[in-house]
Design a protein around this motif. Structure first.
Motif, short mmCIF file in Angstrom:
data_model
loop_
_atom_site.label_atom_id
_atom_site.label_comp_id
_atom_site.label_asym_id
_atom_site.label_seq_id
_atom_site.Cartn_x
_atom_site.Cartn_y
_atom_site.Cartn_z
N LEU A 55 0.81 -1.21 0.00
CA LEU A 55 0.00 0.00 0.00
C LEU A 55 0.85 1.27 0.00
CD1 LEU A 55 -2.69 -1.09 2.63
CD2 LEU A 55 -2.91 -1.13 0.13
N LEU A 56 2.09 1.14 0.49
CA LEU A 56 2.96 2.31 0.62
C LEU A 56 3.91 2.47 -0.56
CD1 LEU A 56 3.89 2.04 4.41
CD2 LEU A 56 2.19 3.54 3.38
N GLY A 57 3.79 1.62 -1.57
CA GLY A 57 4.72 1.68 -2.69
C GLY A 57 4.72 3.03 -3.39
N ASP A 58 3.52 3.53 -3.71
CA ASP A 58 3.44 4.83 -4.38
C ASP A 58 3.96 5.95 -3.49
OD1 ASP A 58 2.41 3.70 -6.66
OD2 ASP A 58 0.31 3.96 -6.03
N GLN A 59 3.64 5.87 -2.20
CA GLN A 59 4.11 6.90 -1.29
C GLN A 59 5.63 6.90 -1.19
OE1 GLN A 59 2.46 6.63 2.64
NE2 GLN A 59 3.84 8.19 3.49
N LEU A 60 6.23 5.69 -1.16
CA LEU A 60 7.69 5.58 -1.11
C LEU A 60 8.32 6.21 -2.35
CD1 LEU A 60 10.33 4.51 0.07
CD2 LEU A 60 9.83 2.30 -0.99
N ALA A 61 7.74 5.90 -3.53
CA ALA A 61 8.29 6.47 -4.76
C ALA A 61 8.11 7.98 -4.79
CB ALA A 61 7.59 5.83 -5.95
N TYR A 62 6.97 8.45 -4.34
CA TYR A 62 6.72 9.90 -4.32
C TYR A 62 7.69 10.62 -3.39
CZ TYR A 62 4.33 14.35 -3.50
OH TYR A 62 4.05 15.67 -3.39
N THR A 63 7.93 10.02 -2.22
CA THR A 63 8.84 10.62 -1.24
C THR A 63 10.26 10.68 -1.79
OG1 THR A 63 7.50 9.80 0.58
CG2 THR A 63 9.78 10.44 1.09
N MET A 64 10.72 9.61 -2.42
CA MET A 64 12.09 9.58 -2.94
C MET A 64 12.25 10.50 -4.15
SD MET A 64 13.77 7.76 -0.88
CE MET A 64 15.28 7.72 -1.80
N VAL A 76 8.43 4.19 4.98
CA VAL A 76 8.72 5.31 4.09
C VAL A 76 9.56 6.37 4.81
CG1 VAL A 76 7.72 7.18 2.73
CG2 VAL A 76 6.66 4.91 2.71
N SER A 77 9.13 6.76 6.01
CA SER A 77 9.87 7.76 6.77
C SER A 77 11.24 7.23 7.18
CB SER A 77 9.08 8.18 8.02
OG SER A 77 8.82 7.06 8.84
N LEU A 78 11.31 5.91 7.45
CA LEU A 78 12.61 5.32 7.83
C LEU A 78 13.59 5.41 6.66
CD1 LEU A 78 13.15 2.06 9.81
CD2 LEU A 78 14.43 2.43 7.72
N ILE A 79 13.14 5.05 5.46
CA ILE A 79 14.03 5.10 4.30
C ILE A 79 14.44 6.53 4.00
CG2 ILE A 79 14.17 4.70 1.81
CD1 ILE A 79 12.42 2.24 2.23
N LYS A 80 13.49 7.46 4.09
CA LYS A 80 13.81 8.86 3.84
C LYS A 80 14.85 9.37 4.85
CE LYS A 80 11.85 13.51 3.75
NZ LYS A 80 10.66 14.35 3.98
N LEU A 139 12.14 -0.46 12.70
CA LEU A 139 10.95 -0.73 11.92
C LEU A 139 9.79 -1.05 12.86
CD1 LEU A 139 10.01 -1.14 8.91
CD2 LEU A 139 10.46 -3.57 9.25
N GLU A 140 8.66 -0.40 12.63
CA GLU A 140 7.48 -0.71 13.44
C GLU A 140 7.01 -2.13 13.14
OE1 GLU A 140 6.46 1.10 15.77
OE2 GLU A 140 7.64 2.90 15.33
N GLY A 141 6.19 -2.66 14.00
CA GLY A 141 5.76 -4.06 13.88
C GLY A 141 5.11 -4.38 12.57
N ASP A 142 4.35 -3.41 11.97
CA ASP A 142 3.67 -3.66 10.70
C ASP A 142 4.31 -2.92 9.54
OD1 ASP A 142 3.07 -1.16 11.47
OD2 ASP A 142 0.90 -1.30 11.16
N SER A 143 5.54 -2.41 9.72
CA SER A 143 6.29 -1.67 8.69
C SER A 143 5.60 -0.39 8.24
CB SER A 143 6.54 -2.56 7.46
OG SER A 143 7.31 -3.69 7.79
N SER A 144 4.74 0.17 9.09
CA SER A 144 4.00 1.37 8.70
C SER A 144 4.93 2.58 8.56
CB SER A 144 2.91 1.67 9.73
OG SER A 144 3.48 1.83 11.04
N ASN A 145 6.10 2.55 9.19
CA ASN A 145 7.02 3.70 9.13
C ASN A 145 8.14 3.49 8.12
OD1 ASN A 145 8.38 1.69 10.61
ND2 ASN A 145 9.63 3.24 11.66
#
Length: 846
Positions: free
Chosen positions: A200-209, A403-407, A395-401
């Motif tokens: 679900l966060l794939g697009d957000q990750l790409a947008y952030t990067m 995107v912010s972690l990679i950034k 990394l949070e338990g469900d990897s919800s963070n």
């Protein structure tokens, strides 16, 4: 020939060979490191030393210090001196893609790379030689479409041993630098919720990067563990479906090559199924190795910042764990991916070691980001400390963070530059930089932080060859200096200057079977290396001649003990004495009969001939310099240092001693012993305090007999007092302390002494110490008043105590009165004077 004669001959031959290599030393100095070097390569490997090839340079050491050669010494002609310099030549110096300030590196040069090539290791090889300027400080153009963040790119360096050389190197962070991010995910069952969140966060990750760089690519891979016991269950049912929602386990699978299609990334992550294994650690090391070395499959670009995000909630297996499953073949560190993207050697090769992972990451310039849960973060921090360019994020338990972690990790990596190198142990490389503080001092560090796009960082790279490797092939090395995680580097083609050209066949100073060596040796760099059975400075002696000259009387000193050859300090070879070498290279035995040496002279204060500044030892006698004399050169010739300065009598040692070796030896009299540098002090004699008293008073306090300004200026010209808060006399400096009372009943203190130039110096206290004035009548009146008041106080106290006592007594009396048992109005023992009697029979009548 008997055994004794053979032994003697061997000893003679050995000493002859040593003597042939040893040249006659230059003037004795205790700090010359060159005199002991007998060959050219040994000489140039010693800093500050040069070698002389002159065939006629017979009487001095061939290895010498050019900076210390004096006019009395025989100098080597310049054309015969071997003294190689450090040489730097730039082979490639492309313009940085972007500079921080105009004109900062305007002195740089560019190399035409039209015919060059760029290899996979990140280094350039070019054949062009045409050069041009940096471009007058404007933004540099990219060379052939390549982004350049490090300059220069390649240099050639020739260095002598133990001589450091500094190179200027520049780094800048280019704008919009490409980024490749490969997401490597643990797809064991415990990470199923993380997979859903990531899809679900794939697009957000790409947008952030893409906000950080427009040139961004994203890839995806997953791992579980080796498909052997005891890592996974090999039962048929469990092997096909470890759990209800699981697919068959696998080691590593490459799902998506790096691409800018973010929708494909989300779809790939969503379609990837989880699997399961038995033990807690996962096979992540297999996945990291394949993700790093399979460059074509993964799609890593040549010029991009490569990020490998490793996401898991478990620990890892490493080299040696494979033996539990019967796998003993070491990991070969190569790519083994099938067309479907599966790791084909998972069940046949052991896990890679941490060092293998580190070497692969360094070689391929990849930054590994370990995105792990809190339960495993500590072990991954230890792992990251051993893998260059890696970092750890929680990394949070469900990897919800995620995107912010990679950034956050990317910004931390991209804002820091850390320089590394691959030099061998024979070469020392140090980095000095001011980072972003252009006005600060250079700091010994290879790392700078808080860097933004366009910032220009200068590094001064100090290269030093510590030693020459024994293997001649290692005298030429290629050193790579690179910023961690960036596929660019400075290549140094280093040539160690460990040998002289004259030691190589073909040089004009290299001649085999040379007539200079009586056709019994090879002429090399001005000296002879004799063939077997020949020895001597010019190979003039042979073992046969040595056997005939064993009893040669020419080696016996005429005025010495009979029969003693070479003073027992050398060997008689070919009718001449060859003196023995000393263990100390600075000591030598010389003379026609080895009768002289440079170490048997008198010592003073532990120094031979009182040290090199006083004299030197020659044939057992101290040869003093002009200023010194005596058998050990410890005495000054001049008596000027024995006269006290600023005196009118001009007496030697103040007339109270004698001058010996420039120092006063004071007399001892019946009154006492004189002391001081000039014998001017005496416990029972007056010093010079009174002489300077009036001038100190008038100059410092405007008091005394010379307080008039004109009188003070006229009579006080020898010194000007130095004001100090507190006067303390330093006896080691022969300081004399003086103290007097002046007309105001104030005490003033000063010291006088003579400095190194025998000039009078006076230090005086800034302020006088004056006693406060006392008004006697006030003291008398105060005492009388105090006595009167004290008497009144005592009377009042006595009155008070008496009153208190009386009141207490009266109160006690009242209390006893009230407690009395009889009436206080009638006396109980009182009796009337008359007695009255009554007749009972009397009736009152008559």
């Amino acid at each position: 020939m008997d055994l004794k004669t053979q032994s003697f001959l061997l000893l003679v031959i050995f000493n002859g060979i040593c003597a042939s290599l040893q040249q006659v030393p230059q003037a004795f100095t205790s700090a010359n490191p060159c005199t002991s070097k007998g060959k050219c390569h040994e000489c140039i490997q010693t800093p500050s030393c040069a070698w002389c090839n002159d065939p006629n340079f017979e009487d001095n050491h061939r290895c010498f210090q050019p900076s210390t050669v004096t006019s009395q010494q025989k100098q080597c002609p310049e054309e015969y001196v071997v003294n190689p310099d450090n040489i730097e030549s730039t082979l490639m110096n492309l313009t940085l893609s972007k500079a921080h300030k105009a004109g900062i590196i305007s002195s740089g040069t560019l190399v035409d790379v039209a015919e060059g090539s760029y290899n996979h290791s990140g280094s350039w090889s070019a054949s062009g030689s045409e050069s041009s300027s940096w471009g007058g400080g404007e933004w540099g153009a990219q060379a052939g479409g390549k982004i350049v963040q490090l300059a220069p790119q390649r240099i050639n360096l020739k260095l002598r041993v133990r001589q450091s050389y500094k190179i200027d190197m520049w780094y800048t962070q280019a704008e919009d630098y490409p980024v490749d991010l490969y997401y490597l995910m643990d797809l064991s069952k415990s990470m199923s919720d993380d997979k859903e969140k990531l899809s679900l966060l794939g697009d957000q990750l790409a947008y952030t990067m893409k906000n950080l760089t427009s040139n961004f690519k994203l890839g995806f891979g997953s791992f579980v563990d080796k498909v052997v016991m005891p890592y996974v269950s090999t039962l048929k049912d469990k092997l096909e479906r470890p759990c209800e929602i699981c697919v068959a386990p696998y080691g590593f699978r490459h799902h998506m090559t790096l691409s800018n299609n973010t929708h494909m990334f989300s779809d790939m992550v969503k379609r990837a199924d989880v699997s399961g294994n038995l033990d807690a650690p996962e096979g992540g090391f297999d996945a990291i190795m394949q993700s790093v070395v399979c460059r074509e499959h993964i799609g890593w670009r040549e010029q991009a910042r490569r990020l490998l995000v490793f996401s898991t909630d478990a620990s890892f297996h490493y080299a040696g764990d494979g033996k539990l499953g019967g796998i003993v073949k070491p990991n070969d560190g190569r790519c083994h991916l099938s067309r479907e993207g599966f790791y084909t050697e998972s069940s046949y090769q052991d896990y890679p070691s941490i060092e293998q992972i580190n070497l692969s990451v360094k070689k391929n310039s990849i930054n590994v980001i370990f995105a792990v849960t809190e339960s495993t973060i500590d072990i991954y921090k230890q792992l990251a400390a051993n893998i260059e360019g890696s970092s750890v994020g929680k990394l949070e338990g469900d990897s919800s963070n995620i995107v912010s972690l990679i950034k956050e990790q990317y910004e931390q990596i991209s804002s820091t530059v850390e320089m590394k190198h691959n030099a061998s142990s024979a070469v020392s490389i140090k980095f000095y930089t001011r980072c972003l503080n252009s006005t600060g001092a250079l700091v010994n560090t290879n790392k700078c932080g808080n860097i933004k796009v366009g910032d220009l960082i200068q590094f001064k790279v100090e290269v030093e060859v510590l030693k020459c490797p024994k293997n001649r092939d290692e005298h030429k090395q290629t050193i790579q200096i690179y910023p961690v995680g960036i596929n660019e580097s400075l290549i140094i083609d280093l040539e160690m200057l460990c040998e002289c050209n004259c030691e190589k066949p073909g040089d004009r100073f290299y001649e085999e079977n040379s007539p200079r060596c009586n056709h019994k040796g090879t002429y090399i760099c001005g000296i002879c290396e004799c063939y077997p059975r020949a020895f001597g400075r010019k190979c003039e002696c042979s073992t046969e001649e040595a056997s005939r000259n064993i009893t040669d009387a020419t080696c016996v000193r005429p005025d010495g003990p009979p029969g003693v050859k070479c003073s027992n300090r050398g060997d008689c070879v070919c009718g001449k004495c060859q003196c023995h070498a000393r263990k100390n290279d600075n000591e030598r035995v010389y003379g026609p009969y080895c009768e002289c040496d440079n170490f048997s002279c008198e010592h003073h204060d532990g120094k031979l001939c009182s040290g090199p500044d006083h004299g030197e030892c020659d044939c057992g006698v101290c040869r003093c310099t002009e200023e010194w004399t005596g058998t050990n050169c410890a005495c000054r010739k001049s008596n000027a240092t024995c006269y006290a300065p600023d005196t009118s009598d001009g007496l030697l040692c103040s007339g109270h001693g004698v001058c010996e070796c420039g120092v006063c030896k004071c007399d001892t009299t019946e009154d006492g012993r004189y002391s001081g540098k000039f014998c001017e002090r005496c416990p029972t004699c007056s010093d010079r305090c009174i002489e300077y008293k009036d001038c100190v008073q008038c100059q410092m306090y405007r008091t005394g007999p010379l307080k008039d300004e004109h009188d003070c200026a006229t009579n006080c010209t020898k010194f000007t007092p130095i004001p100090v808060k507190e006067v303390v006399a330093n006896e080691e400096n022969n300081e004399f302390k003086c103290a007097y009372y002046d007309e105001d009943e104030c005490i003033f203190t000063y010291v006088y002494y003579f400095d190194n130039d025998n000039k009078l110096q006076v230090k005086a206290q800034e302020n006088r110490e004056c006693r406060e004035k006392i008004f006697l009548p006030f003291i008398v009146i105060g005492v009388i008043a105090a006595v009167v008041l004290l008497g009144l106080a005592i009377l009042l106290l006595w009155k008070l105590l008496t009153t208190i006592h009386d009141r207490r007594e009266f109160a006690r009396f009242e209390k006893e009165k009230m407690m009395a048992k009889w009436d206080t109005g009638e006396n109980p023992i009182y009796k009337q004077a008359t007695s009255t009697f009554k007749n009972p029979t009397y009736s009152g009548k008559g």
